[in-house]
Design an enzyme around this catalytic site. Structure first.
Site, PDB file in Angstrom:
ATOM      1  N   CYS A  15       0.859  -1.180   0.000  1.00  0.00           N
ATOM      2  CA  CYS A  15       0.000   0.000   0.000  1.00  0.00           C
ATOM      3  C   CYS A  15       0.900   1.236   0.000  1.00  0.00           C
ATOM      4  CB  CYS A  15      -0.947   0.099   1.185  1.00  0.00           C
ATOM      5  SG  CYS A  15      -2.115  -1.244   1.293  1.00  0.00           S
ATOM      6  N   ARG A  58       3.658  -0.248  -4.957  1.00  0.00           N
ATOM      7  CA  ARG A  58       3.412  -0.828  -3.631  1.00  0.00           C
ATOM      8  C   ARG A  58       2.058  -1.544  -3.551  1.00  0.00           C
ATOM      9  NH1 ARG A  58       6.865   1.376   0.165  1.00  0.00           N
ATOM     10  NH2 ARG A  58       5.452   0.745   1.811  1.00  0.00           N
ATOM     11  N   TRP A  67      -2.844  -2.542  -1.699  1.00  0.00           N
ATOM     12  CA  TRP A  67      -2.590  -3.970  -1.906  1.00  0.00           C
ATOM     13  C   TRP A  67      -3.461  -4.668  -0.877  1.00  0.00           C
ATOM     14  CZ3 TRP A  67      -0.632  -8.226   0.807  1.00  0.00           C
ATOM     15  CH2 TRP A  67      -0.307  -9.328   0.016  1.00  0.00           C
ATOM     16  N   ASN A 126      -1.679   1.694   5.852  1.00  0.00           N
ATOM     17  CA  ASN A 126      -0.812   0.676   5.270  1.00  0.00           C
ATOM     18  C   ASN A 126      -0.399  -0.238   6.407  1.00  0.00           C
ATOM     19  OD1 ASN A 126       1.178  -0.827   4.019  1.00  0.00           O
ATOM     20  ND2 ASN A 126       2.717   0.808   4.104  1.00  0.00           N
ATOM     21  N   GLY A 127      -0.778  -1.517   6.309  1.00  0.00           N
ATOM     22  CA  GLY A 127      -0.410  -2.451   7.377  1.00  0.00           C
ATOM     23  C   GLY A 127      -1.565  -3.375   7.684  1.00  0.00           C
ATOM     24  N   GLU A 169      16.496 -17.936  -8.772  1.00  0.00           N
ATOM     25  CA  GLU A 169      16.127 -16.556  -9.095  1.00  0.00           C
ATOM     26  C   GLU A 169      15.481 -16.482 -10.487  1.00  0.00           C
ATOM     27  OE1 GLU A 169      15.653 -13.933  -7.611  1.00  0.00           O
ATOM     28  OE2 GLU A 169      15.890 -12.290  -9.013  1.00  0.00           O
ATOM     29  N   LYS A 218       5.496  -4.218  -4.517  1.00  0.00           N
ATOM     30  CA  LYS A 218       6.947  -4.138  -4.434  1.00  0.00           C
ATOM     31  C   LYS A 218       7.459  -4.325  -3.016  1.00  0.00           C
ATOM     32  CE  LYS A 218      11.051  -3.091  -6.028  1.00  0.00           C
ATOM     33  NZ  LYS A 218      11.708  -4.188  -6.753  1.00  0.00           N
TER      34      LYS A 218
HETATM   35  O1  M6R Z   1      12.712  -5.399  -0.451  1.00  0.00           O
HETATM   36  P1  M6R Z   1      13.168  -6.793  -0.207  1.00  0.00           P
HETATM   37  O2  M6R Z   1      14.439  -7.129  -0.882  1.00  0.00           O
HETATM   38  O3  M6R Z   1      13.233  -7.119   1.270  1.00  0.00           O
HETATM   39  O4  M6R Z   1      12.031  -7.692  -0.816  1.00  0.00           O
HETATM   40  C1  M6R Z   1      12.063  -9.080  -0.751  1.00  0.00           C
HETATM   41  C2  M6R Z   1      11.075  -9.702  -1.711  1.00  0.00           C
HETATM   42  O5  M6R Z   1       9.782  -9.272  -1.418  1.00  0.00           O
HETATM   43  C3  M6R Z   1      11.386  -9.373  -3.171  1.00  0.00           C
HETATM   44  O6  M6R Z   1      12.674  -9.746  -3.514  1.00  0.00           O
HETATM   45  C4  M6R Z   1      10.387 -10.082  -4.095  1.00  0.00           C
HETATM   46  O7  M6R Z   1      10.546 -11.458  -4.023  1.00  0.00           O
HETATM   47  C5  M6R Z   1      10.528  -9.586  -5.540  1.00  0.00           C
HETATM   48  N1  M6R Z   1       9.238  -9.416  -6.126  1.00  0.00           N
HETATM   49  C6  M6R Z   1      11.293 -10.529  -6.396  1.00  0.00           C
HETATM   50  O8  M6R Z   1      11.427 -10.059  -7.692  1.00  0.00           O
END
Ligand code: M6R
Length: 611
Positions: A2, A27, A73, A99-100, A484, A606
């Protein structure tokens, strides 16, 4: 997840909020809404993207100098107009965005229902809002006081922004667990989940901490704790420019971010790596070198792509520094009863620096006396601030939901940390140390070469875009890269993909291999290369379709592959920074060939600030 935006000052609030919501849309994009205060409180909200909200507001009276906006979200309640934020209190006096997650919302809702409250949405947000409303009404107190009382009862995470019909200049904000930045302008204030909606107006910001409450007026910012004591706001200068958060001619942020990697990796190494003098300068590591060098164990905690970077680091640190490493999903670590011994060092990896699971895992490890070393991209983020020491990846804002440049930045930082520790411990020979410094320095140029051949990956993507499944295989340093590659493909193109250690195929997954199954081998030249080639033979023998990421000059893998993509030669420690690039491109081109919005894949956001 969010995104929240708020504005109070002399400008028209709506355009500021709308633009801010577009910047924060990464977000969450289930719904969007704004509340504007001008001769009454007007709330406009709509399921879908910010653009849908914008279209629905054409011709409406959006004039106001104060307002709040939200891009959602969904957590509680399906994505629809009713559940979209802002919510209005039962009295019609307050509007709030959140948000939360309020974990004990059901209990509070029961109390409010018994008092005659009714609810228009299924959200935990509306419950918290009416709880605040009820406290204000019952205690006959100020809104600020009611928020404080309510938040003391709340279990969960929140960043909330409230406006009150009776107070046309003030925004009340508070946070715990979900981020909040306040931009300080001349006679105006901007509030947002991150700095991107703020930078074009001011570079002076205050990062609000957990359990802090902000009373924000055009010419006044008062910060307090939940005990009603004033706190002096700590003003920092943003080191970010507008170009960094715009697409710069690319069709998608994801593509821009993939192509930025030669520069972002260079920026990460710049000022740290000095090949001529054989040094790496990293103050965070130097200050904690004794603890790092003597750590009986390093535990890496992270999620998603950052977790994959952690897996690569496990190989590198164990290989070069001879320190046992464990890599944990933060979401599992936080709920287990993990054994953290005296002297253990936690490395927390996060692009956003706001991932709730990682943040809570850090707090848990801290309680057990661990030293927290953060490898973070977002400067000033919650994880950066919660760490004892750390190193930024300097990859710049990453806006595409799929993490790309952050991954290579994380690997660059983690490699430098490992090399520094290994050098200090004496577990690496001078020759290998020097060689690896040179190899690191050469990465940006090699990535550039790979990107010059992006069209070849696009052609492969076209060929396989209609597959329903895919396997990604690798061994050693390339096993996390395979994971990955699979994650990227599934999140962007919605193709079911799995990453596996190539040697594990014979223990079950090889049963999946058919004439139509694409099997992507991450098969750059390393100490396991011959073994990987044998695994390739096994797939080919079962008529699988093999796509291989190989090292330039490899003449064997092409004979076993239907399609190949070659990357420049590199030491196996460094190779993941190269072999991941074609996999990022592959997922991008498959996703776009299928017509998907790769910057905003379905169901995702994100920054995952809920557990
Ligand atoms: O911001 P962060 O690196 O902590 O986020 C971790 C995951 O949420 C993030 O890497 C997510 O898996 C991505 N969508 C991968 O592309």
């Amino acid at each position: 997840m969010c995104g929240i935006v708020g504005y109070t000052g002399p400008r028209e609030a709506y355009p500021v909020i709308l633009k801010g919501l577009k910047r924060l849309e990464y977000r969450g994009y289930d719904s969007a809404g704004v509340a504007l205060l001008n001769n009454g409180l007007k709330v406009y909200k709509k399921k879908g993207k910010v653009a849908d909200l914008e279209e629905s507001l054409i011709g409406q009276d959006v004039h106001a100098n104060i307002g709040i906006g939200h891009t959602r979200w969904a957590t509680h309640g399906e994505p629809n107009d009713r559940n979209a934020h802002p919510h209005l209190s039962a009295s019609g006096r307050l509007a709030m965005i959140h948000n939360g997650i309020i974990e004990n919302y059901a209990l509070i809702k029961k109390e409010l229902l018994s008092k005659g409250y009714t609810f228009k949405s299924d959200t935990d947000t509306e419950v918290l809002l009416n709880f605040i409303d009820e406290i204000q009404h019952h205690n006959e107190c100020s809104l600020e006081e009611a928020v404080r009382v309510a938040l003391k009862r709340v279990v969960g995470a929140y960043c909330i922004l409230l406006i009150d019909k009776e107070d046309p200049h003030t925004i009340i904000a508070a946070r715990k667990g979900s981020p909040l930045v306040i931009g300080i302008g001349k006679g105006e204030h901007f509030l947002a989940s991150d700095a991107t909606p703020i930078i074009e107006y001011t570079k002076e910001v205050v990062y609000v901490n957990d359990y802090e409450l902000a009373i924000v007026r055009p010419d006044e910012l008062i910060l307090k704790n939940l005990g009603n004591e004033k706190i002096t706001p700590y003003v920092t200068k943003l080191d970010m420019d507008l170009a960094a958060i715009e697409k710069g001619g690319y069709e998608h942020f994801m593509l821009k971010e993939i192509f930025e990697q030669p520069k972002t990796i260079y920026d990460c190494l710049r000022g740290r790596l000095d090949v001529a003098n054989g040094t790496i300068t990293m103050a965070g590591v130097e200050n904690y070198m004794e603890q790092l060098k003597n750590a009986p164990r390093i535990i890496i905690i992270a999620c998603g792509t950052s977790w994959h970077a952690g897996l690569v680091a496990e190989y590198v640190i164990e290989d070069l520094c001879r320190i046992p490493v464990e890599v944990e999903y933060a979401s599992e670590f936080r709920y287990r009863n993990p054994v953290v011994n005296k002297g253990d060092v936690i490395i927390a990896i996060s692009q956003s620096g706001e991932t709730a699971d990682t943040l809570v895992a850090i707090e848990k490890a801290k309680e057990q006396g661990a030293i927290i070393f953060g490898v973070v991209n977002a400067v000033g983020s919650s994880i950066a601030r919660a760490s004892h020491a750390g190193a930024y990846t300097h990859s710049g804002p990453e806006i595409g939901v799929a993490s790309t440049k952050a991954f290579t930045g994380q690997l660059a930082v983690l490699n430098m940390i490992a090399l520094k520790i290994a050098k200090a411990k004496g577990t690496i020979s001078d020759e290998r140390y020097k060689n690896l410094l040179g190899e690191l320095e050469a990465v940006p140029e090699k990535v550039e070469t790979i990107l010059e051949n992006a069209a070849a990956v696009k052609a492969i993507a076209e060929k396989y875009k209609d597959s329903s499944d895919a396997l990604f295989l690798g061994r050693g340093y390339n096993f996390p890269v395979a994971l990955e590659g699979a994650l990227k493909l599934k999140e962007i193109s919605y193709i079911h993909a799995e990453g596996y250690p190539a040697a594990e195929m014979k223990h079950g997954p090889i049963a999946l291999v058919t004439e139509i199954l694409p099997v992507v081998f991450v098969a750059t030249k390393d100490s396991y290369h011959e073994k990987v080639v044998s695994n390739m033979q096994e797939i080919k023998a079962r008529k699988g379709r093999v796509i291989s990421i190989i090292t330039e000059g490899d003449t064997i893998s092409p004979t076993l592959s239907d399609d190949i993509f070659a990357v420049p030669p590199a030491d196996e420690v460094i190779a993941p920074m190269l072999s991941v690039i074609p996999l990022q491109l592959l997922s991008y081109y498959v996703g776009t060939a299928k017509g998907y919005n790769v910057d905003m894949p379905r169901n995702l956001a994100k920054s995952v600030t809920v557990e």
